[in-house]
Write an enzyme that holds these catalytic residues in place. Structure first.
Site, PDB file in Angstrom:
ATOM      1  N   GLU A 436      -6.001 -11.528   2.906  1.00  9.10           N
ATOM      2  CA  GLU A 436      -5.467 -10.614   3.908  1.00  9.10           C
ATOM      3  C   GLU A 436      -5.566  -9.178   3.411  1.00  9.10           C
ATOM      4  OE1 GLU A 436      -1.290 -11.275   4.470  1.00  9.10           O
ATOM      5  OE2 GLU A 436      -1.037  -9.532   5.782  1.00  9.10           O
ATOM      6  N   ASP A 511      -0.122 -12.366   2.175  1.00  9.41           N
ATOM      7  CA  ASP A 511       1.165 -11.890   1.660  1.00  9.41           C
ATOM      8  C   ASP A 511       2.259 -12.885   2.016  1.00  9.41           C
ATOM      9  OD1 ASP A 511      -0.083  -9.632   0.816  1.00  9.41           O
ATOM     10  OD2 ASP A 511       0.532  -8.396   2.532  1.00  9.41           O
ATOM     11  N   ASP A 513       4.945 -12.646   3.552  1.00  2.19           N
ATOM     12  CA  ASP A 513       5.866 -12.077   4.538  1.00  2.19           C
ATOM     13  C   ASP A 513       5.509 -12.603   5.928  1.00  2.19           C
ATOM     14  OD1 ASP A 513       3.535 -10.817   5.207  1.00  2.19           O
ATOM     15  OD2 ASP A 513       4.198  -8.802   4.645  1.00  2.19           O
ATOM     16  N   ASP A 515       3.969 -11.259   8.507  1.00  4.32           N
ATOM     17  CA  ASP A 515       2.576 -11.048   8.896  1.00  4.32           C
ATOM     18  C   ASP A 515       1.645 -12.046   8.215  1.00  4.32           C
ATOM     19  OD1 ASP A 515       2.988  -9.086  10.658  1.00  4.32           O
ATOM     20  OD2 ASP A 515       2.149  -7.451   9.425  1.00  4.32           O
TER      21      ASP A 515
END
Ligand code: 0RA
Length: 646
Positions: A436, A511, A513, A515
């Site tokens: 990403e 990541d 998180d 997203d």
């Protein structure tokens, strides 16, 4: 629903049971009979016993099957069928039930010209279950008596004995998988439940109950609508074009055909095919017969000008034809055939090979579907509207592709510019990280072992493939680079070819998180929908970057869960500092290598498709069009999100 497909089964006696060989061979080489001695083989034993009761149900003699998982992982299967015969078998001089349980391939219905499931791992017979059990007890109720016999590791420890009287009939088998044989003896409720649900859909009206005494769970499956309810279930989170699935059945030359179909407003096709209750994952002649007939019937209708009530959507007077993909856009279907001597072919023995089935399925579908169309002009209009719009989209995409090609002279073959490839040549030893963002991509490129690790950075979010047509998917830059980098072509006319795969480990690295989770789900949806064999063959992985760096005494520890962090900080009592990683970009190349990429030290999670049906539901809910079911799902599963596997 048609049931009785066994010719002359009332003539059945012990004589028909053929005796082939003893059970020592099974204990010596269990995997020859059940595939593995791991979890798969363990659960296969349950299938084997249940399949016998299902056979009895398919012949119309059994309506209830109960499966009980006991505390010690022994399993009981009870049915209310005729009961395994107890008369003396002329070849063995033993009761038929003893013969069936102690002689290999004396499956009762073996060689008798009756229905049997054969091929694949199914249909090896309950003697195999007996051979691989520490102990097994059979109880038969028939002829007003209750008979019982016990076995240990396949050998009878007493004679078949009358232990009581009864007015009922049926068979009860309890067995405990032998820990000397199986690496794993813990029976999974979910695996058993999934198969039983499938069987209940495929055998309308049969009541199947699963009881787990280990935690007092129980479920009952009974679908009077059979595969009609199966299709409704598959479409339950989608917007359907017409409320009631269309049901076709027919029988010719002892081949029984049942099909249920319903369209939804999406773009994907979801056809599940079965032969003798076995999921034919690789398709086969029943599936191709269905596809041919569907394409033909819809085209005939679209072109026919003698059909009354024909409204807006038609191909009358044009030279255009709908392709198979056009007419299957948004189609959900279940195809189930039952036949006497199924031939299973293909890599995983899940492709139906019987040639005669193709013509029979297609003539039944042609016949029933054209009548249905004439009687339901409004429904055909909806199907035609959808298919013709697919055709137009396909042609627009082709023109666009040609234009691009003429302009740039671009083939599809060239590798994407952002890909940092590796030098190793053998695809089995190559891996690719789909990363990403450009900055993490940069760290990964510096940190990797360039011999066998390739890096493909993705910019931003990839397309949600649940909500887009194939041509739009193929035009998406991020997806294009995944396709060319992986070497796997998708879409119209492309057969899935694993030999083209350029990396045998595809690792998604995002990541930790929200997203990152979203990108992960989008990528998994893409792989699941368009490169499913990669998921099924275990080629897709999720990287697990650390959440925290804990520094103490000039040392660094990388921690992957809050639990680990709490434990560690308690031990250290204050002499430490914590860094929480919000993204991969916060790690320098060597940290990224050490924590997330180095095969010696990293944790990667293989994506497994244990349960295709449930996974399909999950993908639809998470990525599909309807909002309510998605909210419900996220609410119900909110505490499990970290474990969210497919
Ligand atoms: C052979 C013949 C008959 C029934 C069965 C086998 C049978 C086997 C199993 C295994 C589990 N449950 C079962 N139920 C029946 C037919 C016997 C007759 O004609 O009465």
């Amino acid at each position: 629903m048609v049931r009785n497909i066994i010719p002359n089964q009332s003539q059945y006696t012990a004589k028909e049971i053929q005796v082939l060989e003893g059970l020592e061979a099974v204990r010596k080489r269990p995997s020859m009979y059940i595939g593995t001695t791991g979890a798969r083989g363990l659960h296969h034993l349950v299938d084997e016993v249940v399949d016998n009761s299902i056979d009895e149900a398919m012949s119309g003699y059994c309506t209830k099957i109960q499966i009980i998982i006991h505390q010690d992982n022994s399993v009981t299967v009870i049915d209310d069928g005729r009961g395994i015969p107890v008369d003396i078998h002329s070849n063995t001089n033993l009761p038929a039930v003893t013969t069936v349980l102690t002689k290999l391939h004396a499956g009762g219905k073996f060689g008798s010209g009756s229905y049997q499931v054969s091929g694949g791992l199914h249909g090896v017979g309950i003697s195999v279950v007996n051979a691989l059990s520490e102990w097994l007890e059979v109880t038969v109720s028939r002829d007003k008596k209750i008979y019982s016999q016990k076995f240990e590791r396949g050998k009878p420890i007493n004679d078949l004995t009358v232990i009581g009287s009864t007015k009922k009939t049926g068979t009860q088998i309890t067995y405990r998988p032998d820990p000397e044989i199986f690496e794993e003896v813990n029976i999974s409720f979910d695996i058993i439940a999934h198969r039983l649900k499938e069987l209940a859909f495929l055998n309308a009206g049969v009541k199947i109950e699963l009881i787990d005494e280990r935690d007092n769970r129980n479920v009952i499956y009974k679908y009077d609508g059979g595969i009609i309810e199966f299709v409704k279930y598959l479409n339950k989170n989608r917007d359907v074009l017409f409320g009631k699935p269309f049901y076709i059945n027919g029988k010719k030359d002892d081949i029984e055909v049942e099909i249920a179909i319903q369209y939804n407003s999406g773009y994907l096709e979801n056809i599940l095919s079965f032969a003798n209750n076995i999921h034919t994952e690789e398709g086969g002649t029943h599936l191709s017969g269905f596809k041919t007939a569907l394409t033909k019937t819809i085209n005939d209708y679209a072109k026919n000008d003698s059909i009354p009530n024909q409204k807006k959507y038609s191909l009358k007077g044009t030279d255009q034809s709908l392709s198979g993909n056009d007419v299957r856009e948004g189609l959900t279907a279940v195809i189930s055939v039952k036949l006497l001597n199924p031939q299973f072919e293909g890599q995983t023995k899940t492709k139906l090979g019987n040639n005669e089935v193709k013509g029979i399925v297609s003539s039944i579908v042609n016949d029933k579907l054209s009548t249905y169309f004439i009687e339901n002009p409004d429904i055909v209009q909806k199907i035609l509207a959808k298919s013709i719009s697919a055709l137009k989209a396909r042609e627009a995409a082709r023109r666009a592709r040609e234009l691009v090609r003429q302009k740039n002279g671009l083939g599809l073959g060239s590798l994407p510019g952002k890909l940092a490839d590796c030098s190793e040549r053998d695809p089995f030893h190559r891996e690719i990280f789909i990363v990403e963002g450009d900055s993490a991509g940069g760290s990964a490129k510096q940190g990797r072992d360039r011999k066998f690790q390739a890096i493909l950075p993705l910019r931003g979010k990839i397309l949600n493939v649940e909500k887009a047509r194939l041509h739009k998917i193929l035009a998406n830059n991020e997806i294009k680079s995944i396709i060319t980098a992986s070497g796997i072509q998708i879409g119209e006319d492309s057969e899935f070819d694993l030999a083209q795969l350029r990396y045998h480990k595809i690792i998604i690295m995002t990541d930790a998180d929200v997203d990152g989770e979203h990108i992960k789900t989008l990528l998994l949806t893409f792989f699941y929908r368009y490169m499913r064999p990669l998921v099924e063959k275990g080629k897709i992985f999720i990287a697990r970057p650390p959440l925290y760096k804990l520094s103490y005494n000039k040392k660094n520890d990388y921690l992957f869960t809050d639990e680990d962090l709490n434990k560690k900080t308690k031990e250290l009592k204050g002499n430490y500092s914590i860094q929480r990683y919000k993204g991969l970009g916060e790690m320098n190349p060597s940290q990224l290598w050490e924590t997330t990429m180095n095969p010696e030290t990293r944790v990667v999670k293989r994506i497994e498709l244990e349960d295709v049906l449930e996974a399909d539901q999950m993908f639809t809910i998470l990525m599909g069009g309807k909002v309510e079911p998605r909210k419900d799902f996220i609410y119900q599963h909110s505490t499990e999100v970290e474990e969210l596997d497919v």
